[in-house]
Design a protein around this motif. Sequence first.
Motif, short mmCIF file in Angstrom:
data_model
loop_
_atom_site.label_atom_id
_atom_site.label_comp_id
_atom_site.label_asym_id
_atom_site.label_seq_id
_atom_site.Cartn_x
_atom_site.Cartn_y
_atom_site.Cartn_z
N GLY A 82 28.03 80.42 -49.91
CA GLY A 82 27.07 80.30 -50.73
C GLY A 82 27.49 79.47 -51.76
O GLY A 82 26.68 78.75 -52.24
N LEU A 83 28.60 79.47 -52.46
CA LEU A 83 29.09 78.53 -53.36
C LEU A 83 28.93 77.19 -52.81
O LEU A 83 28.76 76.34 -53.59
N MET A 84 29.61 76.84 -51.81
CA MET A 84 29.53 75.75 -51.16
C MET A 84 28.46 75.11 -51.07
O MET A 84 28.01 73.85 -51.12
N LEU A 85 27.34 76.14 -50.33
CA LEU A 85 25.74 75.46 -50.20
C LEU A 85 25.32 74.98 -51.83
O LEU A 85 24.45 74.39 -51.69
N ILE B 83 6.51 76.45 -56.55
CA ILE B 83 6.51 76.41 -55.11
C ILE B 83 7.36 77.34 -54.37
O ILE B 83 7.05 77.92 -53.51
N ILE B 84 8.42 77.69 -54.93
CA ILE B 84 9.37 78.55 -54.42
C ILE B 84 8.86 79.97 -54.54
O ILE B 84 8.67 80.93 -53.81
N GLY B 85 7.92 80.17 -55.78
CA GLY B 85 7.39 81.46 -56.07
C GLY B 85 6.17 81.54 -54.82
O GLY B 85 6.13 82.88 -54.56
N VAL B 86 5.47 80.66 -54.75
CA VAL B 86 4.53 80.84 -53.76
C VAL B 86 5.03 81.01 -52.25
O VAL B 86 4.25 81.84 -51.57
N CYS B 87 6.26 80.60 -52.09
CA CYS B 87 6.79 80.77 -50.71
C CYS B 87 7.41 82.21 -50.52
O CYS B 87 7.61 82.96 -49.41
N LEU B 88 8.02 82.66 -51.85
CA LEU B 88 8.89 83.74 -51.61
C LEU B 88 8.26 85.04 -52.04
O LEU B 88 9.18 86.01 -52.24
N GLN C 287 19.49 81.18 -56.94
CA GLN C 287 18.35 82.23 -56.77
C GLN C 287 17.85 82.40 -55.17
O GLN C 287 17.69 83.44 -54.66
N VAL C 288 17.65 81.24 -54.81
CA VAL C 288 17.06 81.22 -53.31
C VAL C 288 18.18 81.44 -52.30
O VAL C 288 17.74 82.50 -51.38
N LEU C 289 19.32 81.07 -52.48
CA LEU C 289 20.44 81.27 -51.59
C LEU C 289 20.72 82.94 -51.72
O LEU C 289 21.09 83.73 -50.73
N THR C 290 20.64 83.54 -52.95
CA THR C 290 20.90 85.04 -53.35
C THR C 290 19.88 85.69 -52.60
O THR C 290 19.97 86.92 -51.97
N HIS C 291 18.54 85.21 -52.65
CA HIS C 291 17.41 85.65 -51.92
C HIS C 291 17.62 86.22 -50.51
O HIS C 291 17.06 87.20 -49.75
N PHE C 292 17.94 85.09 -49.84
CA PHE C 292 18.18 85.08 -48.30
C PHE C 292 19.55 85.94 -47.99
O PHE C 292 20.07 85.81 -46.70
N GLY C 293 20.36 86.39 -49.00
CA GLY C 293 21.55 87.16 -48.58
C GLY C 293 22.79 86.24 -48.29
O GLY C 293 23.78 86.87 -47.90
N VAL C 294 22.68 85.03 -48.63
CA VAL C 294 23.77 84.02 -48.26
C VAL C 294 25.39 84.62 -48.92
O VAL C 294 26.24 84.54 -48.31
N PRO D 126 5.78 86.78 -60.80
CA PRO D 126 5.75 88.14 -60.17
C PRO D 126 5.91 88.24 -58.79
O PRO D 126 5.59 87.30 -58.25
N GLY D 127 6.73 89.12 -58.25
CA GLY D 127 7.29 89.51 -57.08
C GLY D 127 8.16 88.47 -56.54
O GLY D 127 8.49 88.46 -55.32
N VAL D 128 8.86 87.64 -57.30
CA VAL D 128 9.89 86.62 -57.16
C VAL D 128 11.30 87.12 -57.40
O VAL D 128 11.24 87.33 -58.70
N PHE D 129 12.17 87.33 -56.39
CA PHE D 129 13.81 87.42 -56.75
C PHE D 129 13.88 88.87 -57.28
O PHE D 129 14.60 88.87 -58.01
N THR D 130 12.99 89.72 -57.03
CA THR D 130 12.91 91.03 -57.80
C THR D 130 13.98 91.80 -57.31
O THR D 130 14.48 92.90 -57.80
N ASP D 131 14.66 91.47 -55.99
CA ASP D 131 16.02 92.11 -55.57
C ASP D 131 17.23 91.49 -55.87
O ASP D 131 18.35 92.02 -55.40
#
Length: 342
Positions: free
Chosen positions: A303-306, A90-95, A288-295, A128-133
């Motif tokens: 980021g650690l607390m979240l 689901i994360i993959g589909v969204c991101l 990974q999701v928090l990293t993706h959004f630059g937290v 594919p195409g997820v968390f590539t950055d």
Amino acid sequence: MNSKNNFDIVRLILASVVMLVHTAEVTRNADIRFLAHILNSDFAVKGFFAISGFLIAKSYLRSNSIKSYFVKRAQRILPAYIFVIVMCLIIGVCLTSLPLKEFVTNKETIKYVIANFSFMNFIQPSLPGVFTDNPNQPMDGSLWTIKAEITLYVLLPFIVPLLVKKPFKTYAAIFAISCLWFFYFTSVYTGPKADTLAKQFIALSSYFFFGSLLATNQAIFDKLKEITIVSLVAFVIFKNTSFSYLIEPVAFSSVVILFCTGLCREIKISQFGDLSYGMYLYHWPIIQVLTHFGVFDRNAYLGLMLTIILTVTLAFTSWNLLESRFLKRSHGHIPKATSHEA
């Protein structure tokens, strides 16, 4: 073993150590890099396997049949495992950066589904195409231990009778095979995936079955304090040598199980549920999701607390709405967490 024990709190601490170290390693953020230096996730994972070997051996001895044993293991492991794979999809589909149709029909997506549902996560850890950055691309790098755990569950019914009849000879054989395997893939073989192969279930079996040895032999369990002291002294002496891997299975396993079974007063947290398995499974995709959004780039400590808050919340929800319900089906009640190590 005393009915009052600290398996719950020790497993929660070990899961927390893995989460904190992975937060530093997965994000590669300089501000929290110290977590990977002051904490040892390798010790935590090996401690998990020792506890698992102890508790699963006890569970096997209480089981009415082989079928009952495997049903209990499936009910404990599979619900949350399947959920986290679906969650990652689901994360993959969204991101994903790919168009939805292309993502769904992509060979890597199909390969991910097949590999992860068959516990072969190493075959396709990313989508594919997820968390590539992101600094790391795997959807959930913690899942590699599950296949090792399941393999050891399958072996346990064959090993436990041997541990009961000939405990020292049986464990010595397991220990020798385990250490030889680790030595070969860390010191002899230098080919592809050497590090991955070195960590497979054969290497971890010396930790898992040391726990089983203590669980099935009261006379040996009664000498746990002495075993812990001697093995820790040996570990300190050989810590910085090439022989440390020969000491770790007994030293790590004995100290963890000693803390679980009698070194401290019982710290009761069972009223919150068995959160350690959920924390272990869910923390990586959250990071990974928090990293993706630059937290973490904006504020590493935020980021650690979240990560901690979201992981604990998801683990709590997973236990109460998913995991405990499957366990309740076979027991007629929600069992104590210490009876069903993941």
